[in-house]
Scaffold this motif. Structure first.
Motif, mmCIF file in Angstrom:
data_model
loop_
_atom_site.group_PDB
_atom_site.id
_atom_site.type_symbol
_atom_site.label_atom_id
_atom_site.label_comp_id
_atom_site.label_asym_id
_atom_site.label_seq_id
_atom_site.Cartn_x
_atom_site.Cartn_y
_atom_site.Cartn_z
ATOM 1 N N GLU A 7 -7.829 3.294 -5.540
ATOM 2 C CA GLU A 7 -7.104 3.998 -5.796
ATOM 3 C C GLU A 7 -7.801 4.695 -6.058
ATOM 4 O O GLU A 7 -8.279 6.354 -6.452
ATOM 5 N N MET A 62 0.855 -1.273 -0.248
ATOM 6 C CA MET A 62 -0.148 0.155 0.366
ATOM 7 C C MET A 62 1.112 1.756 0.156
ATOM 8 O O MET A 62 0.288 2.603 -0.096
ATOM 9 N N VAL A 63 2.186 1.085 0.305
ATOM 10 C CA VAL A 63 3.402 2.174 -0.043
ATOM 11 C C VAL A 63 2.389 3.632 1.470
ATOM 12 O O VAL A 63 3.036 4.599 1.527
ATOM 13 N N VAL A 64 2.219 2.790 2.168
ATOM 14 C CA VAL A 64 2.267 3.214 3.363
ATOM 15 C C VAL A 64 3.105 2.970 5.201
ATOM 16 O O VAL A 64 3.964 1.034 4.653
ATOM 17 N N GLY A 92 3.105 3.762 -6.229
ATOM 18 C CA GLY A 92 1.941 2.719 -5.939
ATOM 19 C C GLY A 92 0.715 2.946 -4.638
ATOM 20 O O GLY A 92 1.208 3.765 -4.202
ATOM 21 N N THR A 93 -0.315 2.567 -4.990
ATOM 22 C CA THR A 93 -1.845 2.769 -3.997
ATOM 23 C C THR A 93 -1.787 3.790 -3.217
ATOM 24 O O THR A 93 -1.966 5.373 -3.710
ATOM 25 N N ALA A 94 -1.015 4.103 -2.276
ATOM 26 C CA ALA A 94 -1.158 5.197 -1.057
ATOM 27 C C ALA A 94 -0.571 6.368 -1.994
ATOM 28 O O ALA A 94 -1.082 7.713 -1.316
ATOM 29 N N ILE A 134 -1.885 9.512 -3.420
ATOM 30 C CA ILE A 134 -3.057 11.151 -2.445
ATOM 31 C C ILE A 134 -1.880 11.390 -2.172
ATOM 32 O O ILE A 134 -2.231 13.164 -2.452
#
Lengths: 323, 323
Positions: free
Chosen positions: B18, A192-194, B164-166, B169
């Motif tokens: 996403e 999730m790249v968190v 990626g993903t987050a 944001i």
């Protein structure tokens, strides 16, 4: 608790971001990361009718299950939905949550989903959190619930509540860590790249307008104080300025601000420091000086305690750089 | 570019997280934050048919607009969808993206949405990024595109791609900052309980298994080296160990690893340091010592360069604490 069946309960209009956090953490197949598939269900009162999303665009989400999908869940997630009076949440949804909880399911609310849990009576006598915008409303609505507005989530065992919006990621990954272990939580976080854990709590994300001075008799003094934070103040010097005895001043101050002059000053100094960190390039030492802390060390100490992160980290996150 | 009309293009199966990032940043009314409503559109080839979400639960999303909603957009967002061959993306979607771009729209891809942009030919000769899992695939598929796998997003003017993903944001808030100003970006970030800017890039989130040694002739040496990182090694000492002349060794090493012994060793040392930071309580000085860096300072320097954040920050984010 084992974690095999996870259901999300949607209430219209659906806050899509919070819902998607549940999908991303629990509802996606990840065989390449060696994570077993969960039995994941998206439940709504009437799954034959698409539910309106909370958005400027009139799009909709069609659930995969009715509320019968909630039965047998190990984890039931209540996605966010705009706050309304307790009676205006669908009674069938509240019943389904109560039954699942009674049957041993863990319940996780995301953001304003905590109000749904409150309406179902699941929070009575519990500790919980919600989006920082709704903390006061939650305290007023559910006086028997202990609401902690500073943290990213509260784990109260079989009831877990997350703070605002993206804090749902923190709460969901926390549950993965708790039930499936750190390694799987780290793998999902990386996909999730968190970060699997975030520094500080929700407090650092709350904007801080100067509190409106509603105290009539001390209003002038408080306004003056905010303009003179850099100077030294003692209870005695302030009492003199207010032309009261120290005892009367202390009593009046507590009545009007709910705190002591020392704590109030510290709060205001940290608030002012936040603003300077956001809007100026002043060094930490200069910021401390400008707001009336004796040194950067003292600023750092109070700042960490009140905001939850160090001043430099705060600046890195919130400094308003010209676009 | 002005920012008044924002459309999201959905391709089935829809990666919901996403997509929801686009909704949360651009598609929600926020009058209480003094942010003007955008004209927000969720577009799909056939909006009368709900689109399957990418999830273990068979739920679906019903778009609000057809692809005609893309026309007239200031910003067109391509949500993520599983990667397929260029011909298997709907041709009408690729046409709509090309037309919007030609008409002056900025295009933002989220995560694997970058492959849709590539299939539309919008990335030729451009710099971009994508999810770290797909960086190599992207480079192979689009050799004329410069893919940067380390960053959270790439702003190439009228084409912005997120990692990626987050990281979507980060990219979306960056565009808000660019087009509507820092203050609005900070307000939205606070409502979302995320920092308006994040430290480091995508690199810190990439897991780092030891590279498989496919080099036949040096395989044994490389395996031995990884087990002896703490010792000092020079090109000369390694050549002796491999029983080759220094010149032959250098040539062979480059052919089999694509790099020099010095760079390879540094990479392996940082990889090993990451693992120790994640899994042990060793101090930075001890970690440096264990992996063969002369000092914590040298470790910090190489670590920052390779991973994008300082070792202490890395540990805070990724340390595996017992649940």
């Amino acid at each position: 608790m084992s974690l095999r069946v996870v259901s999300v309960v949607l209430v219209e209009p659906v806050a899509v971001f919070e819902f998607s956090v549940a999908v991303e953490v629990f509802g996606i197949t990840r065989p390449e990361d060696g994570i077993p598939d969960l039995d994941f269900r998206v439940c709504a009162l009437d799954p034959s009718r698409p539910l309106q999303a909370k958005s400027l665009a009139p799009f909709a989400i069609q659930a995969s299950h009715g509320l019968d999908g909630v039965a047998g869940s190990d984890l039931v997630i209540v996605a966010a939905t705009p706050i309304r009076s307790d009676d205006d949440y669908p009674g069938e949804v509240l019943d389904a949550l109560r039954s699942a909880h009674a049957a041993g399911a863990t319940i996780l609310s995301l953001c304003s989903g905590s109000f749904v849990l409150g309406a179902a009576g699941l929070l009575d006598g519990r500790r919980c959190t919600t989006h920082w915008m709704y903390v006061d409303a939650m305290r007023r609505r559910f006086p028997e619930v202990e609401v902690d507005g500073d943290v990213l989530f509260v784990d109260d065992g079989d009831i877990v509540t997350s703070a605002g919006t993206a804090a749902g990621i923190d709460a969901a990954l926390h549950l993965v860590r708790r039930e499936l272990g750190s390694e799987i939580a780290v793998r999902i976080a990386r996909r999730m790249v968190v970060p699997p854990q975030r520094d500080g709590g929700q407090a650092q994300f709350v904007p801080t307008p100067l509190p409106e001075c509603r105290a009539d008799s001390l209003a002038d003094l408080l306004t003056w104080l905010v303009d003179h934070l850099a100077e030294e103040h003692t209870a005695a010097s302030l009492a003199r300025r207010a032309m009261m005895s120290e005892r009367t001043f202390a009593r009046r101050f507590a009545a009007e601000t709910g705190t002591t002059p020392h704590k109030w000053l510290t709060q205001q100094r940290v608030l002012q420091a936040r603003r300077l960190l956001e809007e100026t390039d002043l060094g930490i030492e200069q910021v401390a000086d400008t707001v009336g802390f004796n040194s950067a060390v003292v600023l750092r100490d109070h700042f960490r305690r009140q905001v939850g992160v160090a001043p430099v980290d705060y600046r890195r996150r919130f400094a308003v750089r010209s676009a």
